[in-house]
Design an enzyme around this catalytic site. Structure first.
Site, PDB file in Angstrom:
ATOM      1  N   GLY A 226     -61.089  67.354  12.133  1.00  0.00           N
ATOM      2  CA  GLY A 226     -59.749  67.470  11.561  1.00  0.00           C
ATOM      3  C   GLY A 226     -59.176  66.131  11.111  1.00  0.00           C
ATOM      4  CG  ASP A 269     -59.991  66.255  28.856  1.00  0.00           C
ATOM      5  OD1 ASP A 269     -58.905  65.642  28.712  1.00  0.00           O
ATOM      6  OD2 ASP A 269     -60.072  67.494  28.844  1.00  0.00           O
ATOM      7  CG  ASN A 296     -55.653  62.385  15.498  1.00  0.00           C
ATOM      8  OD1 ASN A 296     -54.939  62.928  14.676  1.00  0.00           O
ATOM      9  ND2 ASN A 296     -56.779  62.955  15.937  1.00  0.00           N
ATOM     10  CG  LEU A 305     -38.083  77.053  27.618  1.00  0.00           C
ATOM     11  CD1 LEU A 305     -39.224  76.075  27.869  1.00  0.00           C
ATOM     12  CD2 LEU A 305     -36.764  76.304  27.508  1.00  0.00           C
ATOM     13  CE1 TYR A 360     -48.384  69.546  18.358  1.00  0.00           C
ATOM     14  CE2 TYR A 360     -46.556  69.902  16.847  1.00  0.00           C
ATOM     15  CZ  TYR A 360     -47.839  69.439  17.095  1.00  0.00           C
ATOM     16  OH  TYR A 360     -48.565  68.867  16.081  1.00  0.00           O
ATOM     17  CE  LYS A 364     -48.119  65.986  18.109  1.00  0.00           C
ATOM     18  NZ  LYS A 364     -49.234  65.034  18.049  1.00  0.00           N
TER      19      LYS A 364
END
Ligand code: NAD
Length: 454
Positions: A226, A269, A296, A305, A360, A364
């Site tokens: 990716g 990992d 990345n 939630l 997420y 971020k």
């Protein structure tokens, strides 16, 4: 995953049939992207018009001329020529300080924007609003962002973009590389964005037009596939030696990259016991340090939630934010070299938020805060720290989305299509170059001017 509308638009018969029948189907125009390594004459085919009476207009003209573009400087009152249209319009708005001064934007762009070629570029140059001498001047400089965002939305159907550089006083020598990036085909999926150029990172400007990363060691996490694989490819193309990190199941993807470029891999990992130490030990033993660090590796675990388990919450935060910060903290004291570059892959989900992505979005957004806070202390060693926030990018992650949100995510931007991993890789590579010294603590959206986000 293929984009059926983009495929249809590439077929001239289908395109004509849809237009003739007047069907309400938006046919996106394929973005023109640069391939391969940077060349010293990368802008050689471009006709550029530079306007505006401020001190940045000659700086911009020189920078673009040096990269091979055919640059004409014009007076504000001059009539636009009748020849072939320009590929690029640059306007120096740095001296505008009263609201009435904004009429200069109209005076320069209105007569010329129609003739701008497809895949064209608009760049406006200004001064950072926060540093302006008066509230009125700050308002006018902030107005430039509203202008480029709106113009970017108008130009998107021709695959053209509009962006802004706010150049701090004394940072004029740091304009060339960011300007070239915005003007180039490397920024095909970047529109409506502002970068502020400053002197936070203390070093000499070494602006290299070709092989800008020769001799650098670049560590990329999540490099097996990716976006990470695309980033590794671009950094390798520009001459960097690669240190690839991904989970053991990504070994084959990393091996494929290392058949093309020099470097090594660490299959681990990042959440496993001792993983950060394993990576830093490898860097220390093999290279003695790194110049470029691209965090990345990331995962999504989407649920509203109310339905989200504590495990899903933690996994997302631990990989996206925790591991990225832990690796950066482990490398930064001794192993991150002077004049280094750190880039985090954030997301427009961390700017605008998405339902089902509280974990997420938090992770971020956390990266954006971390990069902003780290820019100043690391700037003392000439190191920059930034985020790239991708919009909808065609990867395995987005291919796994349900069809309706996937289609919405892909179309709701100015160019009506998803970006490619290469678009993120090009932005990251630009931020990793020596010439990007003026950009630090910032977040660059690479999203085709998606409706979600600032
Ligand atoms: P991807 O799933 O294709 O690749 C992510 C890589 O990270 C994989 O190779 C995976 O093995 C690796 N990884 C995940 N957890 C890891 C761990 N614990 N240790 C080591 N490696 C690990 O995803 P992608 O679409 O290429 O996304 C790359 C980055 O871009 C992610 O941070 C993602 O959040 C971000 N992003 C993607 C999009 C998009 O549209 N695809 C949009 C915004 C942001």
């Amino acid at each position: 995953m293929s984009d059926y509308l983009l495929d249809l638009a590439k077929n001239p018969y289908a395109r004509q049939a849809i237009q003739t029948l007047g069907l309400p189907i938006p046919l996106p125009r394929s973005l023109r992207r640069a391939e391969g390594a940077d060349r010293a004459d990368a802008l050689a085919t471009l006709r550029v018009i530079v306007g505006g009476e401020g001190p940045l207009a000659p700086v911009a003209s020189d920078a673009l001329t040096q990269a091979g573009a055919a640059v004409s400087r014009v007076e504000l009152q001059s009539e636009p020529g009748h020849g072939d249209g320009p590929h690029v319009l640059v306007f120096d708005a740095s001296t505008l300080s009263q609201s009435s001064d904004l009429a200069q934007l109209h005076a320069f762009f209105h007569p010329r924007v129609r003739a701008l070629k497809a895949d064209g570029r608009v760049v406006v140059l200004g001064r950072p609003p926060a540093k302006c001498a008066s509230p009125a001047a700050a308002a006018v400089q902030r107005a430039l962002l509203g202008f480029v965002k709106s113009l970017g939305k108008e130009l998107g159907r021709k695959a053209s973009t509009a962006n802004l550089l706010w150049v701090g006083e004394g940072a004029e020598a740091r304009v060339a590389a960011p300007l070239r990036f915005f003007v180039s085909q490397r920024a095909a999926f970047v529109s409506g964005q502002a970068l502020t150029l400053g002197k936070t990172a203390r070093s000499e400007v070494h602006d290299l037009l070709a092989a800008p990363l020769a001799g650098k060691v670049a560590l990329v996490t999540g490099a097996a596939r990716g976006i990470g694989a695309a980033i590794a490819t671009r950094l390798g193309e520009e001459g960097a030696t690669l240190v690839l990190v991904d989970r053991p199941e990504g070994q084959a993807g990393m091996d494929a990259l290392l058949r093309q470029f020099s470097g090594t891999s660490v299959a681990v990992d990042l959440l496993s016991e001792g993983a950060i130490e394993q990576v830093t030990q490898h860097v220390s033993d093999t290279y003695g340090g790194v110049d470029l660090l691209v965090n990345n590796a990331g995962v999504t675990r989407d649920r509203t939630l109310a339905k989200m388990s504590a495990q899903w919450w933690s996994l997302c935060l631990d990989v996206n934010l925790g591991a990225a910060m832990a690796l950066t903290e482990a490398l930064r004291p001794k192993l991150l070299r002077r004049d280094g570059r750190v880039v985090f892959i954030s997301s427009i989900g961390g700017i605008a938020g998405n339902p089902g992505q509280t974990n997420y979005g938090a992770s971020k957004a956390g990266l954006i805060g971390y990069a902003a806070a780290l820019g100043t202390p690391l700037g003392r060693r000439g190191i920059t720290v930034n985020c790239v926030a991708p919009g909808f990018i065609e990867t395995a992650m987005t291919a796994a989305m349900p069809a309706v949100p996937r289609e919405a995510g892909r179309r709701l931007n100015a160019v009506s299509q998803g970006g490619l991993p290469q678009d993120i890789a090009d932005a990251v590579t630009f931020l990793c170059t020596p010439g990007a010294l003026g950009v630090t603590g910032q977040t660059l959206r690479v999203c085709g001017l998606h409706v979600a986000g600032a």
